[in-house]
Design an enzyme around this catalytic site. Structure first.
Site, PDB file in Angstrom:
ATOM      1  N   THR A  27       0.839  -1.200   0.000  1.00 23.61           N
ATOM      2  CA  THR A  27       0.000   0.000   0.000  1.00 23.61           C
ATOM      3  C   THR A  27       0.874   1.249   0.000  1.00 23.61           C
ATOM      4  O   THR A  27       1.794   1.355   0.809  1.00 23.61           O
ATOM      5  CB  THR A  27      -0.913  -0.025   1.247  1.00 23.61           C
ATOM      6  OG1 THR A  27      -1.870  -1.063   1.059  1.00 23.61           O
ATOM      7  CG2 THR A  27      -1.626   1.301   1.454  1.00 23.61           C
ATOM      8  N   HIS A 174      -7.312 -10.426  -0.911  1.00 29.38           N
ATOM      9  CA  HIS A 174      -6.645 -10.074   0.359  1.00 29.38           C
ATOM     10  C   HIS A 174      -7.463 -10.659   1.511  1.00 29.38           C
ATOM     11  O   HIS A 174      -8.425 -10.061   1.978  1.00 29.38           O
ATOM     12  CB  HIS A 174      -6.537  -8.559   0.475  1.00 29.38           C
ATOM     13  CG  HIS A 174      -5.564  -8.087   1.532  1.00 29.38           C
ATOM     14  ND1 HIS A 174      -5.090  -8.905   2.538  1.00 29.38           N
ATOM     15  CD2 HIS A 174      -4.970  -6.874   1.724  1.00 29.38           C
ATOM     16  CE1 HIS A 174      -4.246  -8.199   3.300  1.00 29.38           C
ATOM     17  NE2 HIS A 174      -4.162  -6.980   2.828  1.00 29.38           N
ATOM     18  N   ASN A 177      -4.125 -10.127   7.276  1.00 31.45           N
ATOM     19  CA  ASN A 177      -3.847  -8.889   8.016  1.00 31.45           C
ATOM     20  C   ASN A 177      -5.043  -8.229   8.702  1.00 31.45           C
ATOM     21  O   ASN A 177      -5.063  -7.001   8.873  1.00 31.45           O
ATOM     22  CB  ASN A 177      -3.147  -7.871   7.094  1.00 31.45           C
ATOM     23  CG  ASN A 177      -1.787  -8.359   6.612  1.00 31.45           C
ATOM     24  OD1 ASN A 177      -1.319  -9.405   7.056  1.00 31.45           O
ATOM     25  ND2 ASN A 177      -1.151  -7.631   5.722  1.00 31.45           N
ATOM     26  N   TYR A 179      -8.197  -7.777   7.776  1.00 31.82           N
ATOM     27  CA  TYR A 179      -9.230  -7.080   7.011  1.00 31.82           C
ATOM     28  C   TYR A 179     -10.472  -7.967   6.862  1.00 31.82           C
ATOM     29  O   TYR A 179     -10.551  -9.030   7.479  1.00 31.82           O
ATOM     30  CB  TYR A 179      -8.638  -6.595   5.681  1.00 31.82           C
ATOM     31  CG  TYR A 179      -7.492  -5.625   5.920  1.00 31.82           C
ATOM     32  CD1 TYR A 179      -7.714  -4.417   6.585  1.00 31.82           C
ATOM     33  CD2 TYR A 179      -6.180  -5.914   5.547  1.00 31.82           C
ATOM     34  CE1 TYR A 179      -6.672  -3.533   6.859  1.00 31.82           C
ATOM     35  CE2 TYR A 179      -5.131  -5.039   5.809  1.00 31.82           C
ATOM     36  CZ  TYR A 179      -5.384  -3.846   6.471  1.00 31.82           C
ATOM     37  OH  TYR A 179      -4.361  -2.976   6.755  1.00 31.82           O
ATOM     38  N   ASN A 234      -4.107  -5.787  13.525  1.00 27.33           N
ATOM     39  CA  ASN A 234      -5.542  -5.461  13.548  1.00 27.33           C
ATOM     40  C   ASN A 234      -6.385  -6.597  14.144  1.00 27.33           C
ATOM     41  O   ASN A 234      -7.555  -6.728  13.801  1.00 27.33           O
ATOM     42  CB  ASN A 234      -6.090  -5.217  12.133  1.00 27.33           C
ATOM     43  CG  ASN A 234      -5.497  -4.016  11.433  1.00 27.33           C
ATOM     44  OD1 ASN A 234      -5.294  -2.980  12.065  1.00 27.33           O
ATOM     45  ND2 ASN A 234      -5.247  -4.125  10.141  1.00 27.33           N
TER      46      ASN A 234
HETATM   47  C1  FNR Z   1       2.573  -3.850   3.454  1.00 24.08           C
HETATM   48  N1  FNR Z   1       2.004  -5.113   3.383  1.00 24.08           N
HETATM   49  C2  FNR Z   1       0.823  -5.286   2.698  1.00 24.08           C
HETATM   50  N2  FNR Z   1       0.233  -6.513   2.630  1.00 24.08           N
HETATM   51  C3  FNR Z   1      -0.865  -6.716   1.881  1.00 24.08           C
HETATM   52  O1  FNR Z   1      -1.361  -7.838   1.813  1.00 24.08           O
HETATM   53  N3  FNR Z   1      -1.419  -5.681   1.183  1.00 24.08           N
HETATM   54  C4  FNR Z   1      -0.922  -4.425   1.222  1.00 24.08           C
HETATM   55  O2  FNR Z   1      -1.444  -3.528   0.553  1.00 24.08           O
HETATM   56  C5  FNR Z   1       0.219  -4.200   2.046  1.00 24.08           C
HETATM   57  N4  FNR Z   1       0.748  -2.968   2.174  1.00 24.08           N
HETATM   58  C6  FNR Z   1       1.937  -2.769   2.828  1.00 24.08           C
HETATM   59  C7  FNR Z   1       2.510  -1.514   2.849  1.00 24.08           C
HETATM   60  C8  FNR Z   1       3.733  -1.317   3.452  1.00 24.08           C
HETATM   61  C9  FNR Z   1       4.348   0.041   3.440  1.00 24.08           C
HETATM   62  C10 FNR Z   1       4.391  -2.410   4.065  1.00 24.08           C
HETATM   63  C11 FNR Z   1       5.740  -2.230   4.695  1.00 24.08           C
HETATM   64  C12 FNR Z   1       3.815  -3.645   4.070  1.00 24.08           C
HETATM   65  C13 FNR Z   1       2.752  -6.301   3.852  1.00 24.08           C
HETATM   66  C14 FNR Z   1       3.754  -6.767   2.789  1.00 24.08           C
HETATM   67  O3  FNR Z   1       3.087  -7.313   1.665  1.00 24.08           O
HETATM   68  C15 FNR Z   1       4.734  -7.849   3.324  1.00 24.08           C
HETATM   69  O4  FNR Z   1       3.999  -8.965   3.765  1.00 24.08           O
HETATM   70  C16 FNR Z   1       5.595  -7.346   4.460  1.00 24.08           C
HETATM   71  O5  FNR Z   1       6.147  -6.090   4.149  1.00 24.08           O
HETATM   72  C17 FNR Z   1       6.703  -8.325   4.811  1.00 24.08           C
HETATM   73  O6  FNR Z   1       7.601  -8.496   3.758  1.00 24.08           O
HETATM   74  P1  FNR Z   1       9.062  -7.770   3.762  1.00 24.08           P
HETATM   75  O7  FNR Z   1       8.803  -6.305   3.678  1.00 24.08           O
HETATM   76  O8  FNR Z   1       9.708  -8.140   5.065  1.00 24.08           O
HETATM   77  O9  FNR Z   1       9.763  -8.339   2.580  1.00 24.08           O
HETATM   78  C1  8K6 Z   2      -2.082  -1.865   4.453  1.00 25.24           C
HETATM   79  C2  8K6 Z   2      -1.707  -0.844   5.126  1.00 25.24           C
HETATM   80  C3  8K6 Z   2      -1.291   0.476   5.117  1.00 25.24           C
HETATM   81  C4  8K6 Z   2       0.062   0.710   5.406  1.00 25.24           C
HETATM   82  C5  8K6 Z   2       0.638  -0.332   6.248  1.00 25.24           C
HETATM   83  C6  8K6 Z   2       1.985  -0.003   6.566  1.00 25.24           C
HETATM   84  C7  8K6 Z   2       2.548  -0.951   7.488  1.00 25.24           C
HETATM   85  C8  8K6 Z   2       3.881  -0.572   7.911  1.00 25.24           C
HETATM   86  C9  8K6 Z   2       4.450  -1.432   8.900  1.00 25.24           C
HETATM   87  C10 8K6 Z   2       3.500  -1.845   9.950  1.00 25.24           C
HETATM   88  C11 8K6 Z   2       4.053  -2.866  10.804  1.00 25.24           C
HETATM   89  C12 8K6 Z   2       3.044  -3.626  11.574  1.00 25.24           C
HETATM   90  C13 8K6 Z   2       3.586  -4.878  11.908  1.00 25.24           C
HETATM   91  C14 8K6 Z   2       3.286  -5.723  12.960  1.00 25.24           C
HETATM   92  C15 8K6 Z   2       4.435  -6.604  13.151  1.00 25.24           C
HETATM   93  C16 8K6 Z   2       4.200  -7.696  14.054  1.00 25.24           C
HETATM   94  C17 8K6 Z   2       5.291  -8.695  14.039  1.00 25.24           C
HETATM   95  C18 8K6 Z   2       4.912  -9.906  14.757  1.00 25.24           C
END
Ligand code: FNR
Ligand code: 8K6
Length: 347
Positions: A27, A174, A177, A179, A234
Site C-alpha cells: 500500500t 486479500h 492482516n 481485514y 488489527n
Molecule cells: C505492506 N504489506 C501489505 N500486505 C498486503 O497484503 N497488502 C498491502 O497492501 C500491504 N501494504 C503494505 C505496505 C507497506 C508500506 C508495508 C511495509 C507492508 C505487507 C507486505 O506485503 C509484506 O507482507 C511485508 O512487508 C513483509 O515483507 P518484507 O517487507 O519483510 O519483505
Molecule cells: C495496508 C496498510 C497500510 C500501510 C501499512 C503499513 C505498514 C507498515 C508497517 C506496519 C508494521 C506492523 C507490523 C506488525 C508486526 C508484528 C510482528 C509480529
C-alpha cells in the site's frame, strides 16, 4: 547462492513466471482523489517488471472498503482505465501483475466514503486510530446482514472481472492482516451465531464463497488468496482460530488456485497455537503453490525454497528501496536499505 530464485515457475497451464521473486503487495496511498492509479504509479510498477510476478498494492472493491487515504479502487470506469495504464506498462516490459482485491471491513472508516457505518462480521471494533489519519478513531462496525454478505460476494466477483478488463493477469484476494475476509476467520472479530460464525465450517463460509465466486468468474488458475493464520495485525489472538484454519486450508487444498500466499511481516514469528511459524503451519496443510514472505533476504528465501518451506518468495520493503531488486540480487550488487521515510515517494 540464490540460483533457485531465477528458475522459471509454472503456476499452472496458463501462467509461467520468469523467476520466483514476487513483489509483495505494498500500500502506497498515492492514487488520486478519485482513487484512480496515476501515471507515476504505472512507471513505479513498470520499473519492477522483471520480478516473476507483481502483486499490486491492496485495491478496494467498493467505496466502503476504504481504510486509508488515496488507496486505489477497481470499481469505477476511470479506475479500470487507470489500472490499464499500469498493466500495459508492466506487460510492455515483459512482466506479469495480479491485482490485490481488498475490503477492510471494520478497519474501514466512514470518513473516507461519506458513509454512516462500516460493515464487519460482528459489532467488535478494532482498537486504536487510523494510521496516517491519527485523529480518526475506528468505529463500532455494523454486523453484515445476509443480504449485505451476498452483495459483498457479488462485489468481490465484479472487482475481479474489472481487474481482468483492466489487463491484470489474475487477482490475489486479500484475506490476510485483519481485514474483512480475515475478520470472519478469527473468533475475536467473528462472534456471529448464524451460519457465518461459531464453527470452523461457518467461519470459513464467507471467505470460501468469495474464492469460489471469483474462481468461477475469472478462472481458478487466475485466482490467488493471501491469508494470516496467525493473528498479528488489527486482530486479537484466540487459540481456537487454529481449528478454523485447519478446516479452511483443507478446503483450499481441494481447489486449484494459482497460489496461496502468507500475510506476515516477519516469518520467524512463532505462534504458540500454530506450534510454529505461519509458513510451516500452512505448508503442513497445503501442498500446492505456496508463497512465503516476511523479513526474508534473497539468501534466506532461497534457502527456504530449497527446504520446501514454500515455492515462491515475495519481497516487500526491499522492493520499495530497490526498484532494481531482482537485478541487484542476480549480479550481487549491494541493496539500498529500506527506511519508512521512503514511503513518501514512488521511486
Ligand atoms: C505492506 N504489506 C501489505 N500486505 C498486503 O497484503 N497488502 C498491502 O497492501 C500491504 N501494504 C503494505 C505496505 C507497506 C508500506 C508495508 C511495509 C507492508 C505487507 C507486505 O506485503 C509484506 O507482507 C511485508 O512487508 C513483509 O515483507 P518484507 O517487507 O519483510 O519483505
Ligand atoms: C495496508 C496498510 C497500510 C500501510 C501499512 C503499513 C505498514 C507498515 C508497517 C506496519 C508494521 C506492523 C507490523 C506488525 C508486526 C508484528 C510482528 C509480529
Amino acid at each position: 547462492m540464490t540460483d533457485n530464485l531465477f528458475q522459471p515457475y509454472a503456476l499452472n497451464d496458463t501462467l509461467t513466471l520468469q523467476n520466483r521473486i514476487l513483489m509483495a503487495p505494498l500500500t502506497r496511498c498515492m492514487a488520486d482523489d478519485d482513487l484512480v492509479p496515476t501515471d507515476t504509479m504505472a512507471a513505479y510498477y513498470a520499473r519492477r517488471a522483471d520480478s516473476g510476478l507483481i502483486i499490486s498494492e491492496a485495491t478496494i472493491i467498493r467505496p466502503d472498503g476504504q481504510g486509508y487515504p488515496n488507496t486505489p479502487g477497481l470499481y469505477s470506469p476511470a479506475q479500470i482505465a487507470g489500472w490499464r495504464k499500469v498493466t500495459d506498462a508492466v506487460h510492455a516490459k515483459g512482466g506479469k501483475i495480479f491485482a490485490q482485491l481488498w475490503h477492510t471491513g471494520r478497519v474501514a472508516h466512514p470518513h473516507f466514503f461519506g458513509g454512516e457505518f462500516v460493515l464487519a462480521p460482528s459489532a467488535v471494533k478494532v482498537e486504536g486510530t487510523v494510521p496516517r489519519m491519527r485523529e480518526l478513531s475506528y468505529t463500532v462496525p455494523k454486523p453484515a446482514s445476509h443480504e449485505e454478505i451476498e452483495q459483498l460476494i457479488a462485489d468481490y466477483s465484479q472487482a475481479a472481472a474489472n481487474a481482468i478488463d483492466a489487463g491484470f493477469d489474475g487477482v490475489e484476494i486479500h484475506g490476510a492482516n485483519g481485514y474483512l475476509i480475515d475478520q470472519f476467520l478469527h473468533y475475536s472479530s467473528n462472534q456471529r451465531e448464524d451460519e457465518f460464525g461459531g464453527t470452523p465450517e461457518n467461519m470459513a463460509r464467507f471467505p470460501l464463497a468469495v474464492v469460489d465466486a471469483i474462481a468461477e468468474r475469472i478462472g481458478a488458475d487466475r485466482t490467488a488468496l493471501r491469508i494470516s493464520p496467525g493473528a498479528y495485525f488489527n486482530m486479537e489472538t484466540d487459540a481456537r482460530d487454529r481449528q478454523v484454519f485447519d478446516y479452511f486450508l483443507a478446503q483450499l487444498e481441494q481447489r486449484n488456485l494459482a497460489f496461496v500466499h502468507i500475510g506476515i511481516f516477519d516469518d520467524s514469528t512463532v505462534f504458540d497455537y500454530l506450534e510454529g511459524t505461519a509458513s510451516a503451519y500452512t505448508r503442513a496443510r497445503y501442498s500446492k503453490t505456496l508463497v512465503g514472505v516476511g523479513s526474508y533476504t534473497a539468501e534466506s528465501g532461497s534457502e527456504a525454497i530449497a527446504k520446501d518451506q514454500f515455492d515462491l518468495l515475495a519481497i516487500g520493503r526491499p522492493f520499495i528501496a530497490n526498484p532494481d531488486y531482482v537485478q541487484r540480487v542476480k549480479t550481487g550488487k549491494p541493496l539500498v536499505e529500506y527506511s519508512d521515510t521512503m514511503l513518501a515517494e514512488l521511486i
